[in-house]
Design a protein around this motif. Structure first.
Motif, PDB file in Angstrom:
ATOM      1  N   ALA A  81     110.163 -48.748 -36.084  1.00  0.00           N
ATOM      2  CA  ALA A  81     110.952 -48.354 -34.914  1.00  0.00           C
ATOM      3  C   ALA A  81     111.571 -49.584 -34.251  1.00  0.00           C
ATOM      4  CB  ALA A  81     110.074 -47.599 -33.915  1.00  0.00           C
ATOM      5  N   LEU A  82     110.807 -50.691 -34.189  1.00  0.00           N
ATOM      6  CA  LEU A  82     111.311 -51.920 -33.559  1.00  0.00           C
ATOM      7  C   LEU A  82     112.484 -52.480 -34.363  1.00  0.00           C
ATOM      8  CD1 LEU A  82     110.813 -53.952 -31.236  1.00  0.00           C
ATOM      9  CD2 LEU A  82     109.396 -55.251 -32.815  1.00  0.00           C
ATOM     10  N   SER A  83     112.350 -52.503 -35.705  1.00  0.00           N
ATOM     11  CA  SER A  83     113.427 -53.070 -36.526  1.00  0.00           C
ATOM     12  C   SER A  83     114.660 -52.173 -36.489  1.00  0.00           C
ATOM     13  CB  SER A  83     112.943 -53.292 -37.957  1.00  0.00           C
ATOM     14  OG  SER A  83     112.713 -52.051 -38.586  1.00  0.00           O
ATOM     15  N   ALA A  84     114.451 -50.870 -36.315  1.00  0.00           N
ATOM     16  CA  ALA A  84     115.598 -49.959 -36.241  1.00  0.00           C
ATOM     17  C   ALA A  84     116.325 -50.116 -34.909  1.00  0.00           C
ATOM     18  CB  ALA A  84     115.132 -48.519 -36.427  1.00  0.00           C
ATOM     19  N   GLY A  85     115.576 -50.481 -33.854  1.00  0.00           N
ATOM     20  CA  GLY A  85     116.174 -50.553 -32.525  1.00  0.00           C
ATOM     21  C   GLY A  85     116.714 -51.925 -32.161  1.00  0.00           C
ATOM     22  N   GLU A  86     116.308 -52.951 -32.897  1.00  0.00           N
ATOM     23  CA  GLU A  86     116.721 -54.313 -32.559  1.00  0.00           C
ATOM     24  C   GLU A  86     117.587 -54.877 -33.678  1.00  0.00           C
ATOM     25  OE1 GLU A  86     116.046 -56.327 -29.972  1.00  0.00           O
ATOM     26  OE2 GLU A  86     114.685 -55.046 -28.835  1.00  0.00           O
ATOM     27  N   PRO A  87     118.788 -55.395 -33.359  1.00  0.00           N
ATOM     28  CA  PRO A  87     119.610 -55.979 -34.412  1.00  0.00           C
ATOM     29  C   PRO A  87     118.984 -57.259 -34.958  1.00  0.00           C
ATOM     30  CG  PRO A  87     120.594 -56.323 -32.247  1.00  0.00           C
ATOM     31  CD  PRO A  87     119.413 -55.425 -32.036  1.00  0.00           C
ATOM     32  N   GLY A  88     119.104 -57.456 -36.256  1.00  0.00           N
ATOM     33  CA  GLY A  88     118.635 -58.695 -36.872  1.00  0.00           C
ATOM     34  C   GLY A  88     117.153 -58.767 -37.091  1.00  0.00           C
ATOM     35  N   VAL A  89     116.457 -57.641 -36.920  1.00  0.00           N
ATOM     36  CA  VAL A  89     115.009 -57.644 -37.132  1.00  0.00           C
ATOM     37  C   VAL A  89     114.699 -56.802 -38.371  1.00  0.00           C
ATOM     38  CG1 VAL A  89     112.755 -57.031 -36.187  1.00  0.00           C
ATOM     39  CG2 VAL A  89     114.539 -57.952 -34.689  1.00  0.00           C
ATOM     40  N   ALA A  90     113.991 -57.391 -39.330  1.00  0.00           N
ATOM     41  CA  ALA A  90     113.642 -56.675 -40.549  1.00  0.00           C
ATOM     42  C   ALA A  90     112.146 -56.433 -40.595  1.00  0.00           C
ATOM     43  CB  ALA A  90     114.081 -57.479 -41.769  1.00  0.00           C
ATOM     44  N   HIS A  91     111.764 -55.301 -41.191  1.00  0.00           N
ATOM     45  CA  HIS A  91     110.349 -54.982 -41.404  1.00  0.00           C
ATOM     46  C   HIS A  91     110.151 -54.788 -42.898  1.00  0.00           C
ATOM     47  CE1 HIS A  91     106.988 -51.774 -41.355  1.00  0.00           C
ATOM     48  NE2 HIS A  91     106.435 -52.974 -41.305  1.00  0.00           N
ATOM     49  N   VAL A  92     109.297 -55.599 -43.484  1.00  0.00           N
ATOM     50  CA  VAL A  92     109.020 -55.510 -44.920  1.00  0.00           C
ATOM     51  C   VAL A  92     107.544 -55.212 -45.088  1.00  0.00           C
ATOM     52  CG1 VAL A  92     109.081 -56.720 -47.124  1.00  0.00           C
ATOM     53  CG2 VAL A  92     110.853 -57.175 -45.402  1.00  0.00           C
ATOM     54  N   GLU A  93     107.236 -54.087 -45.741  1.00  0.00           N
ATOM     55  CA  GLU A  93     105.836 -53.711 -45.926  1.00  0.00           C
ATOM     56  C   GLU A  93     105.437 -53.926 -47.383  1.00  0.00           C
ATOM     57  OE1 GLU A  93     104.840 -49.716 -44.757  1.00  0.00           O
ATOM     58  OE2 GLU A  93     102.693 -50.139 -44.843  1.00  0.00           O
ATOM     59  N   VAL A  94     104.345 -54.641 -47.572  1.00  0.00           N
ATOM     60  CA  VAL A  94     103.860 -54.997 -48.907  1.00  0.00           C
ATOM     61  C   VAL A  94     102.508 -54.326 -49.130  1.00  0.00           C
ATOM     62  CG1 VAL A  94     103.077 -56.896 -50.357  1.00  0.00           C
ATOM     63  CG2 VAL A  94     105.052 -57.214 -48.865  1.00  0.00           C
ATOM     64  N   ASP A  95     102.374 -53.642 -50.260  1.00  0.00           N
ATOM     65  CA  ASP A  95     101.093 -53.033 -50.614  1.00  0.00           C
ATOM     66  C   ASP A  95     100.237 -54.090 -51.313  1.00  0.00           C
ATOM     67  OD1 ASP A  95      99.003 -51.579 -51.678  1.00  0.00           O
ATOM     68  OD2 ASP A  95     100.241 -49.824 -52.102  1.00  0.00           O
ATOM     69  N   VAL A  96      99.063 -54.398 -50.740  1.00  0.00           N
ATOM     70  CA  VAL A  96      98.241 -55.465 -51.318  1.00  0.00           C
ATOM     71  C   VAL A  96      97.696 -55.064 -52.691  1.00  0.00           C
ATOM     72  CG1 VAL A  96      97.593 -56.460 -49.099  1.00  0.00           C
ATOM     73  CG2 VAL A  96      96.147 -54.700 -50.111  1.00  0.00           C
ATOM     74  N   GLU A  97      97.673 -53.763 -52.967  1.00  0.00           N
ATOM     75  CA  GLU A  97      97.178 -53.321 -54.269  1.00  0.00           C
ATOM     76  C   GLU A  97      98.114 -53.782 -55.388  1.00  0.00           C
ATOM     77  OE1 GLU A  97      96.771 -49.020 -54.950  1.00  0.00           O
ATOM     78  OE2 GLU A  97      94.678 -49.481 -55.367  1.00  0.00           O
ATOM     79  N   THR A  98      99.423 -53.729 -55.134  1.00  0.00           N
ATOM     80  CA  THR A  98     100.386 -54.126 -56.158  1.00  0.00           C
ATOM     81  C   THR A  98     100.831 -55.577 -55.996  1.00  0.00           C
ATOM     82  OG1 THR A  98     102.033 -53.053 -54.764  1.00  0.00           O
ATOM     83  CG2 THR A  98     101.299 -51.847 -56.699  1.00  0.00           C
ATOM     84  N   HIS A  99     100.593 -56.176 -54.846  1.00  0.00           N
ATOM     85  CA  HIS A  99     100.997 -57.565 -54.605  1.00  0.00           C
ATOM     86  C   HIS A  99      99.807 -58.384 -54.137  1.00  0.00           C
ATOM     87  CE1 HIS A  99     104.844 -55.362 -54.412  1.00  0.00           C
ATOM     88  NE2 HIS A  99     105.321 -56.444 -54.992  1.00  0.00           N
ATOM     89  N   LEU A 100      98.715 -58.316 -54.905  1.00  0.00           N
ATOM     90  CA  LEU A 100      97.487 -59.014 -54.512  1.00  0.00           C
ATOM     91  C   LEU A 100      97.703 -60.527 -54.469  1.00  0.00           C
ATOM     92  CD1 LEU A 100      94.501 -58.688 -53.794  1.00  0.00           C
ATOM     93  CD2 LEU A 100      93.947 -58.832 -56.213  1.00  0.00           C
ATOM     94  N   ASP A 101      98.494 -61.071 -55.409  1.00  0.00           N
ATOM     95  CA  ASP A 101      98.718 -62.519 -55.443  1.00  0.00           C
ATOM     96  C   ASP A 101      99.358 -63.014 -54.159  1.00  0.00           C
ATOM     97  OD1 ASP A 101      97.718 -63.368 -57.953  1.00  0.00           O
ATOM     98  OD2 ASP A 101      99.305 -62.204 -58.902  1.00  0.00           O
ATOM     99  N   LEU A 102     100.354 -62.263 -53.696  1.00  0.00           N
ATOM    100  CA  LEU A 102     101.038 -62.659 -52.460  1.00  0.00           C
ATOM    101  C   LEU A 102     100.055 -62.616 -51.286  1.00  0.00           C
ATOM    102  CD1 LEU A 102     103.654 -63.433 -51.064  1.00  0.00           C
ATOM    103  CD2 LEU A 102     104.255 -61.014 -50.925  1.00  0.00           C
ATOM    104  N   ALA A 103      99.219 -61.588 -51.253  1.00  0.00           N
ATOM    105  CA  ALA A 103      98.229 -61.472 -50.172  1.00  0.00           C
ATOM    106  C   ALA A 103      97.248 -62.634 -50.215  1.00  0.00           C
ATOM    107  CB  ALA A 103      97.489 -60.137 -50.276  1.00  0.00           C
ATOM    108  N   LEU A 104      96.841 -63.025 -51.428  1.00  0.00           N
ATOM    109  CA  LEU A 104      95.895 -64.141 -51.555  1.00  0.00           C
ATOM    110  C   LEU A 104      96.545 -65.450 -51.111  1.00  0.00           C
ATOM    111  CD1 LEU A 104      94.194 -63.352 -55.005  1.00  0.00           C
ATOM    112  CD2 LEU A 104      93.315 -62.901 -52.723  1.00  0.00           C
ATOM    113  N   ARG A 105      97.792 -65.653 -51.533  1.00  0.00           N
ATOM    114  CA  ARG A 105      98.478 -66.892 -51.143  1.00  0.00           C
ATOM    115  C   ARG A 105      98.691 -66.947 -49.639  1.00  0.00           C
ATOM    116  NH1 ARG A 105     103.640 -67.368 -53.001  1.00  0.00           N
ATOM    117  NH2 ARG A 105     103.587 -65.468 -54.237  1.00  0.00           N
TER     118      ARG A 105
END
Lengths: 154, 161
Positions: A81-105
């Motif tokens: 909701a915040l990213s939809a209401g504010e210009p220039g704000v992005a929300h990226v959601e990462v699933d740790v199950e499929t991106h475990l390496d990124l979560a560990l790093r």
């Protein structure tokens, strides 16, 4: 048979202390350590690109979520909701199950954990636990402190 | 409408659809009932009645761990007695997070029962105490065990591999 009242009292006190500490830490913003800010590990622009995500011109909320995490859904609703209401704000959601390496790093230990990134994709702050709309706005203000508040209150 | 870039859907690959949502207050009420029973186990101390009650609690976690907390008798009590007195929930929730919590509850109380049956009655109030902590925190402040334990579990599995 003796009834173990002291055990139960100690247990209830312990539960109350743990509960208050845990609740107080939910969604609390922790600023990224300035001394370590120069190292490349705190810049997530390349990882965003690898995920196929576009960084926000002002800020990006990089949220780590798990399938067994109910507050992740609530936090995703708040940040979406915040990213939809504010210009220039992005929300990226990462699933740790499929991106475990990124979560560990990223050193993520629990979900949801939200990395607050500036326009360059560098980490400014992070927060773990469910985020309220007010906490999300405060996190955005940490990236763009001179920005005009929109007047909407959480 | 929200604008979110999702790198992976909430549904794990291989499953066709997200399971039907449940009322998020159900598992918390159920956790409160369970915490009350576990408190009685702690009060009874390292005794046979405590072992029997802990076994009842462990068996109650079984349908919750397999199908979700709505399948437990605590979930049934919530629908029968509590839900009719409440308004409709703001959001329905995925049953997988509370099902994970039921699985953890089954593991902890089940370990206490197994040790108790093996003659280590001292393990009964300890297992009940640990399970009480988790259930009471779930009921009072909404602690989500899956959020706290899932990544640590994945890290451990990765470290062993």
């Amino acid at each position: 048979m003796s009834v173990q009242w002291p055990s139960l009292v100690a247990l209830v006190v312990l539960t109350a202390v743990v509960g208050l500490v845990w609740r107080g830490r939910q969604g609390r913003l922790r600023r990224h350590d300035g001394a370590a800010a120069g190292d490349a590990s705190a810049v997530w622009a390349a990882d965003l690109a690898a995920l196929g995500a576009l960084p926000g011109a002002r800020a990006t909320f990089l949220q780590f979520s798990a399938p067994v995490c109910a507050p992740c859904r609530a936090t995703a609703r708040v940040l979406g909701a915040l990213s939809a209401g504010e210009p220039g704000v992005a929300h990226v959601e990462v699933d740790v199950e499929t991106h475990l390496d990124l979560a560990l790093r990223a050193g993520v230990l629990r979900t949801p954990t939200v990395l607050v990134l500036d326009a360059a994709g560098a980490e400014v702050a992070r927060a773990s636990g469910a985020m309220t709309p007010a906490q999300a706005r405060a996190a955005l203000a940490a990236v763009t402190p001179i920005d005009q508040p929109s007047g909407r209150n959480a | 409408m929200t604008r979110t870039h999702r790198t992976a859907p909430h549904t794990p690959e291989g499953t066709t659809a997200e399971p039907a949502g449940i009322d998020p207050r159900g598992p918390r009420v159920g956790a409160g009932i369970t915490a009350a029973l576990l408190a009685v186990v702690v009060l009874l101390g390292p005794t046979t009645p405590a072992l029997v009650l802990l076994a009842v609690v462990a068996l109650s976690f079984l349908p919750g761990a397999v199908r979700g907390p709505q399948a437990t008798w605590q979930g049934w009590l919530f629908r029968l007695l509590v839900r009719p007195r409440l308004g409709s929930p703001e959001h329905l929730e995925d049953p997988r997070p509370p099902r994970f919590a039921q699985l953890v509850g089954l593991a902890v109380t089940g370990a206490g029962v197994v040790l108790g049956l093996a003659g280590v009655l001292a393990a009964v109030p300890w297992a009940a105490g640990i399970a009480f902590l988790a259930a009471a925190l779930n009921a009072t402040v909404g602690l989500c065990l899956g959020c706290e334990l899932y990544l640590i579990g994945r890290r451990l599995r990765r470290a062993r591999a």
